[in-house]
Write an enzyme that holds these catalytic residues in place. Structure first.
Site, PDB file in Angstrom:
ATOM      1  CE  LYS A 135       2.006   9.457   0.557  1.00  0.00           C
ATOM      2  NZ  LYS A 135       2.643   8.798   1.730  1.00  0.00           N
ATOM      3  CG  ASP A 153      -1.245   5.762   2.107  1.00  0.00           C
ATOM      4  OD1 ASP A 153      -1.875   4.828   1.551  1.00  0.00           O
ATOM      5  OD2 ASP A 153      -1.628   6.289   3.175  1.00  0.00           O
TER       6      ASP A 153
END
Length: 225
Positions: A135, A153
């Site tokens: 991420k 997210d």
């Protein structure tokens, strides 16, 4: 939840995911023209550190900390020149400060030893840095103009599920679904669009379906969540 929304899209005759993704991106881009990363930074290194600090805290909180941090720490060498405890105090307010300080110092060492002090551009290289998972690497690469995936997210996962774009819960699998649907030119901005839409309209508990520009494309519209 996500599985029923995918099925609901078929039942409502909303069209296939590939047919809906273009209008979804276009409408969100028009509705949230100001959607961009909320973290404040000036240099590539600032960006990397900001994203590393953003884990388990808010962007607002990170920006408060980095306003002073980036005046003091400008190069990888600066993060290594002070005692670990001093760096921990500087980032204390972001939470998990011990783990973050250790990861940041480890990252600075690798940057100096393997990348001539510069922040790399590829996911594979970024993920070699201590404390940098997929991420974080995706965020940094995208903001540096080289998006190689789609950041997932909590907002991106939730809205992707509600829109019937994925059946999956695991962020890696959600990303795999999204990169098959979203045009590559939109990989960098798509997460920002979903994040801002999630904050402004499609909240987790009380989504404002009546004010949503995607209501007629969304299989979860007016469905209790």
């Amino acid at each position: 939840m996500a599985r029923s929304y995918v099925a609901e899209a078929r039942r409502r005759g909303l069209g296939r995911r590939r047919e809906r993704i273009g209008p979804i991106v276009e409408r969100l881009a028009s509705e949230h023209a100001d959607a961009t990363i909320a973290l404040r930074f000036e240099t590539d290194l600032d960006l990397l550190v900001s994203v590393m600090l953003s884990a388990q805290t808010t962007d607002v909180n990170v920006n408060r900390v980095t306003e002073q941090l980036f005046r003091t720490y400008r190069r990888p060498e600066d993060y290594l020149a002070v005692p670990l405890e001093e760096l921990e105090r500087a980032i204390y307010a972001t939470g998990f400060f011990r783990q973050k300080a250790k990861a940041i110092r480890g990252t600075m060492r690798v940057l100096l030893e393997e990348f001539d002090g510069r922040v790399p551009r590829t996911l594979a290289e970024l993920m070699r840095l201590p404390g940098v998972a997929r991420k974080t690497a995706n965020v940094v690469a995208a903001e540096l103009g080289n998006a190689q995936g789609i950041v997932v997210d909590t907002h991106v996962r939730r809205l992707s599920q509600r829109l019937g774009l994925t059946r999956n819960e695991d962020p890696v699998r959600v990303e795999r679904d999204l990169v098959k649907l979203v045009p590559r030119a939109d990989w960098a901005r798509f997460p920002h669009l979903l994040i801002w839409h999630g904050r402004r309209v499609c909240a987790a508990r009380r989504p404002l379906c009546g004010a949503c520009v995607l209501a007629d494309l969304c299989p979860s519209a007016r469905i209790a969540t």
